[in-house]
Design a protein around this motif. Structure first.
Motif, PDB file in Angstrom:
ATOM      1  N   SER A  18      78.396   8.264  89.097  1.00  0.00           N
ATOM      2  CA  SER A  18      77.552   7.724  88.032  1.00  0.00           C
ATOM      3  C   SER A  18      78.435   7.004  87.020  1.00  0.00           C
ATOM      4  CB  SER A  18      76.764   8.847  87.357  1.00  0.00           C
ATOM      5  OG  SER A  18      77.640   9.727  86.706  1.00  0.00           O
ATOM      6  N   ALA A  19      77.888   5.992  86.383  1.00  0.00           N
ATOM      7  CA  ALA A  19      78.664   5.177  85.444  1.00  0.00           C
ATOM      8  C   ALA A  19      77.932   5.056  84.124  1.00  0.00           C
ATOM      9  CB  ALA A  19      78.904   3.793  86.036  1.00  0.00           C
ATOM     10  N   ASN A  20      78.680   4.815  83.083  1.00  0.00           N
ATOM     11  CA  ASN A  20      78.084   4.559  81.783  1.00  0.00           C
ATOM     12  C   ASN A  20      77.611   3.113  81.732  1.00  0.00           C
ATOM     13  OD1 ASN A  20      78.697   7.105  80.777  1.00  0.00           O
ATOM     14  ND2 ASN A  20      80.722   6.465  80.100  1.00  0.00           N
ATOM     15  N   ASP A  21      76.445   2.913  81.208  1.00  0.00           N
ATOM     16  CA  ASP A  21      75.932   1.565  81.026  1.00  0.00           C
ATOM     17  C   ASP A  21      76.162   1.164  79.574  1.00  0.00           C
ATOM     18  OD1 ASP A  21      74.748  -0.854  81.406  1.00  0.00           O
ATOM     19  OD2 ASP A  21      72.701  -0.092  81.363  1.00  0.00           O
ATOM     20  N   ASN A  22      77.459   0.984  79.220  1.00  0.00           N
ATOM     21  CA  ASN A  22      77.794   0.677  77.837  1.00  0.00           C
ATOM     22  C   ASN A  22      78.269  -0.761  77.650  1.00  0.00           C
ATOM     23  OD1 ASN A  22      80.296   0.765  78.992  1.00  0.00           O
ATOM     24  ND2 ASN A  22      81.004   2.563  77.872  1.00  0.00           N
ATOM     25  N   GLY A  23      78.189  -1.575  78.696  1.00  0.00           N
ATOM     26  CA  GLY A  23      78.578  -2.972  78.584  1.00  0.00           C
ATOM     27  C   GLY A  23      80.065  -3.228  78.721  1.00  0.00           C
ATOM     28  N   LEU A  26      82.503  -4.758  82.704  1.00  0.00           N
ATOM     29  CA  LEU A  26      81.563  -5.365  83.640  1.00  0.00           C
ATOM     30  C   LEU A  26      82.284  -6.266  84.641  1.00  0.00           C
ATOM     31  CD1 LEU A  26      78.672  -6.235  81.167  1.00  0.00           C
ATOM     32  CD2 LEU A  26      78.848  -4.278  82.706  1.00  0.00           C
TER      33      LEU A  26
END
Length: 88
Positions: A18-23, A26
């Motif tokens: 799982s990954a953080n979707d923090n921008g 990318l």
């Protein structure tokens, strides 16, 4: 016991995947490093010329607009080696 261990391994794999979707991150880090081109034969003047070249808008993109390598994401410049000889 084997079933329990397999279950734990699967849970760990799901958590790690799982990954953080923090921008952030990318794209991979884009930039230029001195070693492949110059090895240890670098100085401040050369590094400044490289940095000026990366922000120079003397190129045009596919739409005809002036653009630089930094506009395309290649903003990092790194001195890989020989920095320890500075000031000698």
């Amino acid at each position: 016991m084997v079933t329990f261990v397999l279950f734990v391994v699967i849970l760990i794999a799901i958590h790690v995947a799982s990954a953080n979707d923090n921008g952030l991150a990318l794209t991979p880090p884009l930039g230029w490093r001195s070693w492949n081109q110059y090895l240890g034969d670098v100085d401040q003047t050369l590094m400044q010329l490289i940095m000026k070249g990366m922000v120079d808008r003397g190129r045009v993109d596919h739409t005809g607009r002036p653009t630089s390598l930094c506009d395309l994401g290649y903003c990092d410049v790194g001195l890989d080696d020989n920095w320890q000889a500075c000031g000698s």
